[in-house]
Every structure is written in C-alpha cells, then in structure tokens.
Design a protein around this motif. Structure first.
Motif: not given
Length: 129
Positions: A20-22, A38-47
């Motif tokens: 998700k883009c923060i 470039t953007i800053i993101v937070s990981v929502q879901e892993l494989r």
C-alpha cells in the motif's frame, strides 16, 4: 497515477505480494506518482511460499519504484504505451540505498527508466517496453 492508500502489486521475487502506498516522494504537497517515480510503501500481504524464509516481513516500510500503471504513457515521439494485463499497477521494492531487494523482476520495464540512471533494475528485468 498512484496516490496515497493505493494498493499495488509487487512484480519481483522479494516475497511481497501486495503493498500500500503511504507517501509519494518528490515534493511537499505532491499527490500523484507517475511511471518511474519512487514512493514509500507498506507491505500488506506476503506470498505463500516465502512467508517463513522471506527477507521481508508484513507491515514493514520500504521504498518502491513504479514500473507499470493503468494510465497510458505517452512518449515524446508520439507512441502511447499501456499494459493490458492483471498487474496493472505494479512496483519493485528497493532498499534505503536505492538498489533492488529482489534478484529478478517479473514484468517488463519501460525504456524511459534508462535515462533516470536505474540500470540496476534494467539488468535484472525480463525485458523492455
């Protein structure tokens, strides 16, 4: 055009599935990010396969490079490029230094990133558009 709270797919083998883009980098009140920014993101879901042995954990914050968007991209010579697949809005995760975390990029990368001195991403990608 990517803005805050946008859910994006990750097109590399780093272990993350969706992010998700923060924050959009590049200005004080910048709202939208385009292709190659470039953007800053937070990981929502892993494989599923890499939940145990992944370098990346859920809810961690990373920088990401935008490589595909739903919006059409127009070149200076008049050509319009758009990607018509399931991974419409996709990114590649990178570390604090700006180099990619993954060892492979699974989606083709636009040629205009060559001018932005992102040769590390071009060398591990599957192809160019």
């Amino acid at each position: 055009m990517i803005q805050q709270q946008t859910i994006l797919k990750v097109s590399d083998n780093s272990g993350a599935k969706t992010v998700k883009c923060i924050k959009v980098l590049g200005g004080f009140k910048k709202r939208y990010a385009k292709l190659g920014e470039t953007i800053i993101v937070s990981v929502q879901e892993l494989r599923n396969k890499s939940k145990i042995t992944s370098k990346i954990q859920k809810k961690e914050i990373y920088k990401a490079l935008i490589i595909q968007t739903k919006k059409k991209f127009k070149k200076k010579d008049g050509l319009t490029i758009f990607i018509d697949n399931k991974n419409n809005n996709s990114v590649v995760l990178m570390n604090k230094k700006g180099s990619p975390i993954a060892t492979r990029i699974l989606a083709p990368i636009p040629v205009n990133l060559k001018k932005k001195k992102l040769s590390k991403f071009l060398s591990i990608s599957t192809g160019l558009i």
